[in-house]
Design a protein around this motif. Structure first.
Motif, mmCIF file in Angstrom:
data_model
loop_
_atom_site.group_PDB
_atom_site.id
_atom_site.type_symbol
_atom_site.label_atom_id
_atom_site.label_comp_id
_atom_site.label_asym_id
_atom_site.label_seq_id
_atom_site.Cartn_x
_atom_site.Cartn_y
_atom_site.Cartn_z
ATOM 1 N N SER A 132 52.163 30.872 37.899
ATOM 2 C CA SER A 132 51.034 30.758 38.816
ATOM 3 C C SER A 132 50.237 29.539 38.463
ATOM 4 O O SER A 132 50.275 28.913 37.301
ATOM 5 C CB SER A 132 50.092 31.968 38.677
ATOM 6 N N ASP A 133 49.602 28.947 39.258
ATOM 7 C CA ASP A 133 48.575 27.876 39.150
ATOM 8 C C ASP A 133 47.187 28.362 39.487
ATOM 9 O O ASP A 133 47.006 28.325 40.693
ATOM 10 C CB ASP A 133 48.995 26.557 39.997
ATOM 11 N N LEU A 134 46.444 28.642 38.817
ATOM 12 C CA LEU A 134 45.083 29.457 38.822
ATOM 13 C C LEU A 134 43.868 28.366 38.545
ATOM 14 O O LEU A 134 42.791 28.941 38.347
ATOM 15 C CB LEU A 134 44.801 30.711 38.295
ATOM 16 N N THR A 135 44.217 27.184 38.422
ATOM 17 C CA THR A 135 43.037 26.247 38.380
ATOM 18 C C THR A 135 42.000 26.206 39.472
ATOM 19 O O THR A 135 40.827 25.804 39.201
ATOM 20 C CB THR A 135 43.824 24.859 38.188
ATOM 21 N N GLN A 136 42.156 26.801 40.720
ATOM 22 C CA GLN A 136 41.232 26.818 41.727
ATOM 23 C C GLN A 136 40.271 27.948 41.326
ATOM 24 O O GLN A 136 39.280 27.937 42.156
ATOM 25 C CB GLN A 136 41.903 27.025 43.007
ATOM 26 N N PHE A 137 40.618 28.829 40.406
ATOM 27 C CA PHE A 137 39.588 29.868 39.956
ATOM 28 C C PHE A 137 38.990 29.826 38.836
ATOM 29 O O PHE A 137 39.320 28.870 37.844
ATOM 30 C CB PHE A 137 40.271 31.215 39.963
ATOM 31 N N GLY A 138 37.646 30.331 38.611
ATOM 32 C CA GLY A 138 36.994 29.847 37.360
ATOM 33 C C GLY A 138 37.751 30.672 36.244
ATOM 34 O O GLY A 138 38.498 31.865 36.413
ATOM 35 N N TYR A 139 37.407 30.275 34.960
ATOM 36 C CA TYR A 139 38.146 30.845 33.922
ATOM 37 C C TYR A 139 38.008 32.443 33.632
ATOM 38 O O TYR A 139 38.974 32.853 33.298
ATOM 39 C CB TYR A 139 37.454 29.989 32.472
ATOM 40 N N PHE A 140 36.938 32.691 33.715
ATOM 41 C CA PHE A 140 36.812 34.237 33.720
ATOM 42 C C PHE A 140 37.095 34.998 34.661
ATOM 43 O O PHE A 140 37.326 36.281 34.802
ATOM 44 C CB PHE A 140 35.172 34.621 33.450
ATOM 45 N N GLU A 141 37.786 34.371 35.893
ATOM 46 C CA GLU A 141 38.182 35.077 37.221
ATOM 47 C C GLU A 141 39.667 35.265 36.712
ATOM 48 O O GLU A 141 40.226 36.282 37.768
ATOM 49 C CB GLU A 141 37.771 34.346 38.373
ATOM 50 N N ARG A 142 40.265 34.580 35.884
ATOM 51 C CA ARG A 142 41.868 34.195 36.268
ATOM 52 C C ARG A 142 42.470 35.511 35.887
ATOM 53 O O ARG A 142 43.392 36.066 36.392
ATOM 54 C CB ARG A 142 42.182 33.135 35.382
ATOM 55 N N PRO A 143 41.767 36.275 34.651
ATOM 56 C CA PRO A 143 42.691 37.635 34.424
ATOM 57 C C PRO A 143 42.515 38.542 35.487
ATOM 58 O O PRO A 143 43.891 39.416 35.732
ATOM 59 C CB PRO A 143 41.684 38.180 33.257
ATOM 60 N N VAL A 144 41.591 38.804 36.240
ATOM 61 C CA VAL A 144 41.552 39.435 37.618
ATOM 62 C C VAL A 144 42.543 39.108 38.171
ATOM 63 O O VAL A 144 43.276 39.906 39.053
ATOM 64 C CB VAL A 144 40.197 39.546 38.156
ATOM 65 N N VAL A 145 42.692 37.857 38.706
ATOM 66 C CA VAL A 145 43.504 37.150 39.868
ATOM 67 C C VAL A 145 45.141 37.547 39.134
ATOM 68 O O VAL A 145 45.836 37.789 40.040
ATOM 69 C CB VAL A 145 43.382 35.801 39.903
#
Length: 211
Positions: A37-50
């Motif tokens: 996954s590339d989750l750079t579009q999400f905030g750091y603290f949002e990434r575990p949820v995503v």
């Protein structure tokens, strides 16, 4: 609050994730065989949820994708493209600007690469594995540009878009009587924080970008 895309360089991401799963029939959850996954579009603290949501949505859709079937599920600003090839399946999470045909070409490529390297060993798996992750990470990087995926069309003439099953929501993929809320509550992929986030967003009718 909603999981929202953040600005900056990450906003250019077209492919958010590619996942490989072993299909275990309609009665059992699939086993993960790899996830990139590339989750750079999400905030750091949002990434575990995503990440939790990616696992949950992948299993939910692939479990309901029959061998030989291709499905595209519209989910908020994403399209989730899935293909079950003889019990080994892949799902791609892409934004709506990424051509569907290109997404399925990427899926075909990673499935071919995986079975070429590991053969039919997945048929005996009884737990999650990450053995396919390097293949998926390479594909996620290479095929962010859909024109690179279009090059695969020359060797993938058999893709018939008219046979792809389209769903407007994840709910429409579920069997009669199944409710997404109940699946969320029972899922081992979702942490308590992710379940709480889901319930809050659902209750407030907010736009959770990955749920």
């Amino acid at each position: 609050e909603c999981v929202r895309r953040s600005g900056g360089q990450g906003s250019m991401v077209k492919l958010t994730a590619i996942v490989l799963l072993k299909w275990n029939g309609e009665a059992s959850d699939p086993h993960l065989c790899g996830l990139a996954s590339d989750l750079t579009q999400f905030g750091y603290f949002e990434r575990p949820v995503v990440r939790d949501m990616l696992n949950f949505v992948s299993r939910t859709i692939v479990k309901r994708t029959q061998p030989g079937q291709r499905q595209t599920v519209e989910h908020q600003e994403y399209l989730c493209h899935a293909f079950n090839k003889d019990g080994i399946a892949s799902i791609v999470f892409a934004d709506k600007t990424y051509p569907r045909r290109s997404a399925f070409c990427v899926i075909n490529k990673v499935l071919d690469d995986y079975t070429e390297k590991f053969g039919q060993a997945y048929r005996n798996y009884t737990a999650d594995t990450n053995e396919g992750t390097p293949i998926l990470e390479a594909a996620l990087k290479t095929y962010q540009d859909p024109s690179k995926a279009d090059n695969l069309l020359r060797v993938q003439k058999e893709l018939d878009e008219t046979k792809i099953v389209l769903h407007k929501t994840i709910d429409s993929v579920l069997a009669r009587g199944e409710k997404l809320d109940n699946l969320v509550a029972k899922s081992s992929d979702l942490s308590m924080a992710s379940q709480m986030f889901y319930r809050t967003a659902r209750k407030q009718n907010q736009c959770c970008k990955m749920m």
